[in-house]
Structure formats: structure tokens, C-alpha cells
Enzyme design. Structure first.
Site, mmCIF file in Angstrom:
data_model
loop_
_atom_site.group_PDB
_atom_site.id
_atom_site.type_symbol
_atom_site.label_atom_id
_atom_site.label_comp_id
_atom_site.label_asym_id
_atom_site.label_seq_id
_atom_site.Cartn_x
_atom_site.Cartn_y
_atom_site.Cartn_z
ATOM 1 N N ARG A 171 19.114 18.730 -31.542
ATOM 2 C CA ARG A 171 19.372 19.919 -30.730
ATOM 3 C C ARG A 171 18.829 19.791 -29.317
ATOM 4 N NH1 ARG A 171 21.768 24.768 -33.204
ATOM 5 N NH2 ARG A 171 22.218 24.060 -35.299
ATOM 6 N N ARG A 209 17.598 24.661 -40.706
ATOM 7 C CA ARG A 209 17.183 25.883 -41.385
ATOM 8 C C ARG A 209 17.136 25.651 -42.882
ATOM 9 N NH1 ARG A 209 20.820 29.088 -41.523
ATOM 10 N NH2 ARG A 209 22.254 28.161 -40.034
ATOM 11 N N TYR A 233 11.054 24.096 -37.092
ATOM 12 C CA TYR A 233 12.459 24.032 -36.708
ATOM 13 C C TYR A 233 12.964 25.364 -36.134
ATOM 14 C CZ TYR A 233 17.453 23.940 -36.719
ATOM 15 O OH TYR A 233 18.744 24.055 -36.299
ATOM 16 N N CYS A 282 29.804 25.146 -35.512
ATOM 17 C CA CYS A 282 31.276 25.155 -35.540
ATOM 18 C C CYS A 282 31.855 25.259 -34.132
ATOM 19 C CB CYS A 282 31.791 26.312 -36.383
ATOM 20 S SG CYS A 282 31.549 26.071 -38.146
ATOM 21 N N LYS A 334 16.984 33.949 -35.045
ATOM 22 C CA LYS A 334 17.675 34.425 -36.244
ATOM 23 C C LYS A 334 16.830 35.462 -36.995
ATOM 24 C CE LYS A 334 21.139 32.015 -35.234
ATOM 25 N NZ LYS A 334 21.566 30.719 -35.525
ATOM 26 N N ASP A 365 25.188 32.522 -29.119
ATOM 27 C CA ASP A 365 24.718 32.605 -30.507
ATOM 28 C C ASP A 365 24.576 34.028 -31.051
ATOM 29 O OD1 ASP A 365 23.906 31.197 -32.840
ATOM 30 O OD2 ASP A 365 21.810 31.607 -32.411
ATOM 31 N N SER A 402 27.121 28.429 -37.973
ATOM 32 C CA SER A 402 26.369 27.457 -37.178
ATOM 33 C C SER A 402 27.100 26.112 -37.128
ATOM 34 C CB SER A 402 24.997 27.231 -37.810
ATOM 35 O OG SER A 402 24.329 28.455 -37.934
ATOM 36 N N HIS A 439 26.134 37.361 -35.181
ATOM 37 C CA HIS A 439 26.044 35.924 -34.889
ATOM 38 C C HIS A 439 27.250 35.539 -34.035
ATOM 39 C CE1 HIS A 439 25.585 31.627 -36.755
ATOM 40 N NE2 HIS A 439 24.911 31.745 -35.636
HETATM 41 O O1 SAT Z 1 19.382 28.925 -36.823
HETATM 42 S S1 SAT Z 1 19.254 28.113 -35.615
HETATM 43 O O2 SAT Z 1 18.930 28.964 -34.504
HETATM 44 O O3 SAT Z 1 18.228 27.129 -35.812
HETATM 45 C C1 SAT Z 1 20.714 27.343 -35.296
HETATM 46 C C2 SAT Z 1 21.783 27.768 -36.177
HETATM 47 O O4 SAT Z 1 21.819 27.293 -37.310
HETATM 48 O O5 SAT Z 1 22.636 28.590 -35.781
HETATM 49 MN MN MN Z 2 23.644 30.209 -34.714
#
Ligand code: SAT
Ligand code: MN
Length: 596
Positions: A374, A73, A201, A254, A210, A277, A252, A230
Site C-alpha cells: 500500500r 485486514r 495494518y 476493486c 474503517k 474510500d 476493497s 464505503h
Molecule cells: O481497510 S483498509 O483501510 O485497510 C483498506 C481496505 O481494505 O479497504
Molecule cells: Mn476500503
């Protein structure tokens, strides 16, 4: 005259000028066709979009290599375009909507020439859920089209839901020329519109994720009285058979995905997966907080995923049938045609191509798989998927966990005194940065509720909204904080992490049920050590004490940093958070006085 949707698609086609328009129906045949296109027709950086992996060992799996600058990102290129800067707040990049649209229109003009525009109708949330939303994304990337079919409920139901109405979330996406100088991810919250150009991406290009389900949805939730977070969603089954549902927010990369699929080392306990997520949290008629996961897939970090760390994810990844599984920017084992990343196997395969397709050896000085490589895989392949996953109402949440990557200062687990204190804990949290976004890795930054990059409006208003949500619930969930990442003086992790985190979850569940007591320290309630189930573990002497230690000097630095962070919101920051700040300061001072 067509429907509002048809008209919108035509209008975007006039702007982007694709060679053809392909309306996706989400069917299995279509998925095969899209994969074929990615294998044979569509190219990225001069090579096919997909490489077919070993189908015996990794059924229906494909490798995708991105443009080398397009691997995470890009927060500095992500904008929230409210009519005024104040509404976006000090933590978001802001641009005037008119100016932003002019800029984007120029970049987008003719960007799909010679390419296909895929029209992707999809639902975020189960179509029968009152909380679900119908959306449409346009994209010129077959990789994005295939990914969206994994991550969302794509196809007819969304089209039926939209019908003749104007009420759908619009996403316009083009990979453009992939030049980072012409890359923007722009949000127009008042129009339910996301416009993204120059990146393929995940977080920049899968606009249901997101962009909509957090940035735009958080703004909708602010006005409509709910929360877009999140967070993972899990159910913890106790030996008695009852299930406690928990939502947990971590920045993200973690370990959210590992936690969401944890295999319990404790007999009789089982973790059920609902999401890894994003959680949409609504107050139900009974006054409880209900969570749904609007997505249907995992877009997880590959490095570190293995039979040891996450056996359930390994099973999920190898179960590809109805949905394909995509690997992005992993290495490739040339001999076996399998994807590879650090931690997958104990020994490094002898012949690897790195994430850019170059023959790799140890002398490279860089990892073979990108640190943010990923996988994209359907949640329906997950062996621990909760039977409640498709429940339109969602599941009732009994505990909220905030968590971060902190090598010092912060205890393994603590509980807030109440909802307001819990909101303060979330609002003041910080975490060491990871490769999930383009920035320096390992630097401590404030990341409230793990939403810093994802909150679509002024975070001061967001904190007030959290406080308000608590007031509306007679029995709000208990709020906890966890830190699996604390280290000792020599830099070794003090806690085992991974599946052993179940022991902390067990304490949390028992707190929720009122089965165990706690000990008060200045930052919150922590377990009596004898209440932590550590059976079968060999924890070196002194480690547990260090995991719960409160160091006055470290907390002074922490307070100072929190103060600076809060101050940037000026008068807009709810006074309740300053009250909590001063109360914490006082409790810490009492601690030094007592120990003198
Ligand atoms: O933002 S993404 O969905 O690409 C993955 C993340 O950073 O949580
Ligand atoms: Mn995430």
C-alpha cells in the site's frame, strides 16, 4: 482533576504502562521528528520502522515493512460488541462487551512497557463541518502516528473542539506482540470506542478509518438519520462546465482509487477527486443527499498503479512536501533506492528486495511486492483534488454507483428502476474476494453495498435504513450498478477498464441529466449501444453484446445465492427486499418464455 480527555489518557496509560507519553500537535516539525524516530529509534521486527527512499525521485517518501503476518485486514478477528448479538447481526463477529473488555484488558496490560504512547487528537471531516467528529487515538506505533497525520486532520483543532467535553471518539491501539493469536479489533458502538491490539495494518490500526468512519459511524448514522458508506466521491465536469457529483461503492481492492482519479479520454470531460474510500452522506435542507469524505489521504493498493493506469496517483505520490508519503510492503529497487511493485515499470528491475527485505528473483514463486502492499499519501497532493473538498457542507450527490468484481453474470452497467430497486441491487451484490483481507482470494461472496466487513450493526436494519433514507428525499440520487470485470469464455476481460470507464460514467451522467434513453432488461435499464461513447476504441465484434448479456441459468444461480444470503436475516429483512427479489425472478422467467 484534568479534563475528561486527560483522565482517559491517564487511565489508559495506567493500563498499558508506556515509558513516555507524547501528545501530538499535528505540526510539520513534529512530522519530521516522528519520521526521525521511525528512522533511528523505533524498531519493528528488529529493524527501523522506516527506510528513507530516494528523496530526489520520491520526495519525503519512506518504506515501511510490516510483520510478515500483518499484511491485511483480519475480518475473523474483528468484532462488533453490541450488548446483544442480534444487533450485530449474522454477518458480524460478536462478543459480549463485558467479556470483550476483560479479554482486551488482559492483552493490553503493560503492552506499552518501554515504548512511547502517542496521543493523536484528530478530526474526521473538516473542523467547520456540522458532520465532522472529534476523535483521539492512542497508539504505540510511530508508523500509525505518521499515517494518521496523513489520513486525518490531526492536531490543535481537534483538541479545541473536545475541550472539556466527554464527546470524543476513543481509540486505543497497540501493536502488542504482533502475534495473530493475540490480535483483536473490537468495536463498542454505544461508547464510541475502538480497541485494537496486535496489528499495525491500516484497516486494523488507523482507527479513524474503517473502525470509526464506517463501523461506528454507520451505527451513529442509523440513529441520527445519515449514512456512512464505503464509497468514493467524484465530480464529473462535462464540456458545458457543469459538475455532476457521484458516490460509488466497491469492495476493497476493486479499483476505487483509480476510478476516483481517472484521467478522462473523452475531450471536455474531467473527473474531480473528493475521496477514494469513505463517504458520509447526509440529507441537506434542500432535500438532496450531500457527501463529505471524512479522511484527508489515500491508503491505496500499490500493485497495478502506474503512469498508464493512474497517472494522477503517480503525480500525487511524487509530490511529497508538507506530508510524507509512506509505502508499506512494496519491493525495493536496490540500485535506485525506489519502491517497486508489479505494473509500476514494464521491465522488472534487476536487483530487488522483496516486501520482507530479502533479495528477490523470479525463482521465488512469490511476488516481490506484497499483493496488498500500500501507499499512504495526502489527498492535498492530488492534482485532480476538487476545489469543493474542504467545503464543510459537502457536495450534492446525483448518482450512486454500486460496483463489484464479477467475471460472469453481471452487465457492464445498469440502472435501477427506482430507489427501492436500487437498494435491492446494493443489498444483493456480490464480489470476488481480493488480497485486501486475509482470506482465500477470488471467491464469490455477498458483499452488500461493499459494506459486509464494515457495517457496525445488523445489515437487515441497515437495509431498512437505506430504504428510509430514500423516502426522506423528494428526488433521491439515481442508483446504478457497474462491473468492469466481466470475462469471456477464454478468461479475457471483455471491457478495457481503467480510464475507459469514463465512457460508462458519461452515460450515467447523461441519464441523470435526462439526456439519453435506455433499454429495459430483466435486471434494470441498460444503455442503447449507440448511446455509449466508444469513439476511438477498438472493441472486438460481439464483446459489447456479451457485456450486456443476461444468461438465465447464471441468474438462477445468482437468485439462489441471494435467497440464502437474505434468509439468514429472518423476519428482520425488510419485506421490500423480498418484493424486489420476487419481481426480479418473475422478470427473468418472462425472459425465458419470450425466448422460447
Ligand atoms: O481497510 S483498509 O483501510 O485497510 C483498506 C481496505 O481494505 O479497504
Ligand atoms: Mn476500503
Amino acid at each position: 482533576m484534568g479534563t475528561p480527555l486527560e483522565e482517559w489518557v491517564e487511565e489508559q496509560a495506567r493500563l498499558t504502562q508506556p515509558e513516555r507519553i507524547y501528545w501530538c500537535d499535528g505540526s510539520e516539525e513534529e512530522a519530521h521528528r516522528l519520521i526521525e524516530i521511525g528512522l533511528k529509534e523505533e524498531k519493528l521486527c528488529g529493524r527501523p520502522v522506516f527506510h528513507e527512499l530516494n528523496q530526489k525521485l520520491w520526495p519525503n517518501s519512506y518504506l515501511h515493512r510490516s510483520h510478515p503476518t500483518d499484511v491485511a485486514r483480519t475480518e475473523h478477528l474483528t468484532f462488533v460488541c453490541h450488548p446483544d448479538r442480534e444487533t450485530a447481526g449474522p454477518t458480524n463477529n460478536w462478543m459480549d462487551p463485558k467479556e470483550a473488555k476483560e479479554l482486551l484488558t488482559n492483552l493490553t496490560k503493560g503492552c506499552m512497557k518501554g515504548r512511547t504512547m502517542y496521543v493523536l487528537p484528530y478530526m474526521m471531516g473538516h473542523p467547520n463541518s456540522p458532520y465532522a467528529r472529534a476523535c483521539v487515538q492512542l497508539t504505540d506505533s510511530v508508523y500509525v502516528a505518521v499515517s494518521m497525520r496523513i489520513m486525518t486532520r490531526m492536531g490543535k483543532q481537534a483538541l479545541e473542539r473536545i475541550g472539556n467535553s466527554e464527546d470524543f471518539v476513543r481509540g486505543l491501539h497497540s501493536i502488542g506482540d504482533l502475534d495473530p493469536n493475540r490480535r483483536f479489533i473490537m468495536h463498542f458502538p454505544d461508547e464510541n470506542l475502538v480497541w485494537s491490539i496486535g496489528s499495525g495494518y491500516g484497516g486494523n490500526a488507523l482507527l479513524g478509518k474503517k473502525c470509526f468512519s464506517l463501523r461506528i459511524a454507520s451505527w451513529l448514522g442509523y440513529h441520527q438519520g445519515w449514512l456512512a458508506e464505503h464509497m468514493i466521491i467524484i465530480g464529473i465536469e462535462a464540456p458545458e462546465g457543469d459538475i455532476t457529483y457521484i458516490a460509488a461503492a466497491f469492495p476493497s481492492a476493486c479499483g476505487k482509487t483509480n476510478l476516483a482519479m481517472l484521467e478522462s479520454p473523452l475531450t471536455g470531460y474531467k473527473v474531480w477527486t473528493l475521496g477514494d474510500d469513505i463517504a458520509w452522506l447526509n440529507i441537506g435542507h434542500d432535500g438532496r443527499l450531500y457527501a463529505i469524505n471524512p479522511e484527508t489521504g489515500f491508503f491505496g493498493v500499490a500493485p497495478g498503479t502506474s503512469e498508464k493506469t493512474n497517472p494522477n496517483m503517480m503525480r500525487t505520490l511524487k509530490a511529497g512536501t508538507f506530508y510524507p508519503t509512506l509505502f508499506t510492503n512494496t519491493a525495493l529497487n536496490v540500485e535506485t533506492n525506489e519502491p517497486w511493485w508489479d505494473g509500476l515499470t514494464e521491465t522488472v528491475p534487476s536487483r530487488l528486495l522483496d516486501w520482507q527485505g530479502r533479495p528477490w528473483d523470479l525463482s521465488f514463486g512469490e511476488k516481490a511486492a506484497h499483493p496488498n502492499s500500500r501507499f499512504t499519501v495526502s489527498i492535498y497532493q492530488c492534482p485532480t483534488l476538487s476545489p469543493e473538498f474542504d467545503n464543510p457542507k459537502g457536495v450534492p450527490i446525483s448518482a450512486i454507483i454500486f460496483g463489484a468484481r464479477r467475471s460472469a453474470t453481471v452487465p457492464l452497467v445498469y440502472e435501477s428502476f427506482n430507489w427501492q430497486h436500487g437498494v435491492f441491487i446494493g443489498a444483493s451484490m456480490a464480489s470476488e474476494t481480493t488480497p485486501a483481507a486475509v482470506h482465500q482470494v477470488g471467491v464469490l461472496r455477498r458483499d452488500p453495498m461493499a459494506m459486509l466487513p464494515f457495517c457496525g450493526y445488523n445489515m437487515a436494519d441497515y437495509f431498512r435504513h437505506w430504504l428510509e433514507m430514500g423516502r426522506r428525499m423528494p428526488n433521491p440520487p439515481k442508483i446504478f450498478f457497474v462491473n468492469w470485470f466481466r470475462k469471456d469464455e477464454s478468461g479475457e476481460f471483455l471491457w478495457l477498464g481503467f480510464s475507459e470507464n469514463m465512457r460508462v460514467l458519461k452515460w450515467i451522467v447523461e441519464r441523470v441529466k435526462g439526456k439519453v434513453g435506455s433499454r429495459e432488461i430483466p435486471v434494470g435499464f441498460v444503455p442503447h449501444l449507440e448511446d455509449l461513447d466508444l469513439e476511438g476504441l477498438k472493441i472486438p465484434n460481439g464483446h459489447l453484446e456479451k457485456l450486456f448479456a443476461v444468461n438465465y441459468d447464471e441468474w438462477q444461480t445468482e437468485l439462489e445465492d441471494i435467497r440464502k444470503f437474505f434468509e439468514q436475516f429472518g423476519d428482520r429483512l425488510p419485506t421490500e427486499l423480498w418484493q424486489e427479489y420476487h419481481a426480479l425472478k418473475k422478470r427473468l422467467e418472462r425472459l425465458v418464455r419470450c425466448s422460447m
